[in-house]
Design an enzyme around this catalytic site. Structure first.
Site, PDB file in Angstrom:
ATOM      1  N   MET A  11       0.849  -1.197   0.000  1.00 21.42           N
ATOM      2  CA  MET A  11       0.000   0.000   0.000  1.00 21.42           C
ATOM      3  C   MET A  11       0.884   1.246   0.000  1.00 21.42           C
ATOM      4  O   MET A  11       1.893   1.287   0.680  1.00 21.42           O
ATOM      5  CB  MET A  11      -0.856   0.057   1.272  1.00 21.42           C
ATOM      6  N   GLU A  83      -5.084  -1.959  -9.681  1.00 27.03           N
ATOM      7  CA  GLU A  83      -5.769  -2.807  -8.680  1.00 27.03           C
ATOM      8  C   GLU A  83      -5.946  -4.233  -9.219  1.00 27.03           C
ATOM      9  O   GLU A  83      -6.986  -4.866  -8.988  1.00 27.03           O
ATOM     10  CB  GLU A  83      -7.135  -2.215  -8.296  1.00 27.03           C
ATOM     11  N   ALA A  84      -4.934  -4.718  -9.892  1.00 30.98           N
ATOM     12  CA  ALA A  84      -5.032  -6.028 -10.548  1.00 30.98           C
ATOM     13  C   ALA A  84      -5.177  -7.178  -9.556  1.00 30.98           C
ATOM     14  O   ALA A  84      -5.594  -8.277  -9.933  1.00 30.98           O
ATOM     15  CB  ALA A  84      -3.807  -6.260 -11.432  1.00 30.98           C
ATOM     16  N   CYS A 142      10.115   2.550   9.783  1.00 31.58           N
ATOM     17  CA  CYS A 142      11.470   2.337  10.323  1.00 31.58           C
ATOM     18  C   CYS A 142      12.552   2.511   9.261  1.00 31.58           C
ATOM     19  O   CYS A 142      13.736   2.539   9.573  1.00 31.58           O
ATOM     20  CB  CYS A 142      11.572   0.939  10.927  1.00 31.58           C
TER      21      CYS A 142
HETATM   22 ZN    ZN Z   1       9.555  -1.550  10.065  1.00 36.47          ZN
END
Ligand code: ZN
Length: 196
Positions: A11, A83-84, A142
């Site tokens: 995403m 959006e396959a 991170c």
């Molecule tokens: Zn992470």
């Protein structure tokens, strides 16, 4: 030779923006582009692709294209699918026919896996039969590469539920595998029962 391409990413990896930029590049060179998306995803209205960056483009629906005749499909220079992951296995096979029978390249963008790290049907079929697999990368908070799509709500990460949930307040965030396992959605979050 025309190919079936799969660009997968988590995403927020700008897949929709990439799809629209590739469409723009083709059109700028005078090529005819068939831009489409799967019908399951109705977040942005039926026939529009929107990116988080603010790009927006009209599109067709894959559900409908699968019923077009070959002459119409063959008049395009490229087919681009957003959006396959929501496509059915049969629809991906249909896209491969466009490549093999009509010699039109098909470029698919989508998620690899769902919020439980299981392949979506469209992604699975693409991984099985596409000519070329490419990764569109994005980062966890991170700084490591994000590969998991965590579903979350006000209570934190959501581990159970249907693969596709429409009409809920749940949201998604891309995390690295470690922070997905920990359910750590942001750096300040206390994670119960796990130590770093
Ligand atoms: Zn992470």
């Amino acid at each position: 030779m025309a190919k079936l391409y799969f660009y997968y990413g988590a995403m927020g990896s700008s897949k929709s923006a990439n799809a629209m930029m590739v469409a723009f590049n083709y059109r700028e060179r005078g090529q005819k582009v068939l831009l489409c998306k799967t019908g399951v995803d109705t977040r942005d209205g039926a026939r529009v692709i929107k990116s988080r960056m603010g790009l927006e483009s009209k599109c067709e629906l894959l559900d409908e294209i699968c019923h077009w005749d070959k002459e119409k499909l063959g008049s395009y220079n490229v087919v681009i699918v957003d959006e396959a992951q929501f496509a059915t296995s049969e629809q991906i096979d249909f896209l491969s026919d466009i490549v093999d029978d009509l010699h039109v390249p098909v470029i698919c963008y989508g998620l690899r896996a769902d919020f439980q790290n299981h392949l979506f049907p469209g992604s699975q079929r693409l991984l099985e039969i596409c000519d070329e697999i490419n990764e569109v990368k994005t980062m966890c908070w991170c700084g490591h590469k994000a590969i998991c799509n965590a579903r979350y709500n006000a209570d934190g990460i959501v581990r159970e539920g249907a693969q596709v949930m429409l009409g809920t307040n749940d949201e998604y965030i891309a995390l690295c595998r470690k922070h997905f396992k920990e359910g750590k959605l942001h750096p300040d979050q206390e994670v119960v029962g796990l130590t770093d």
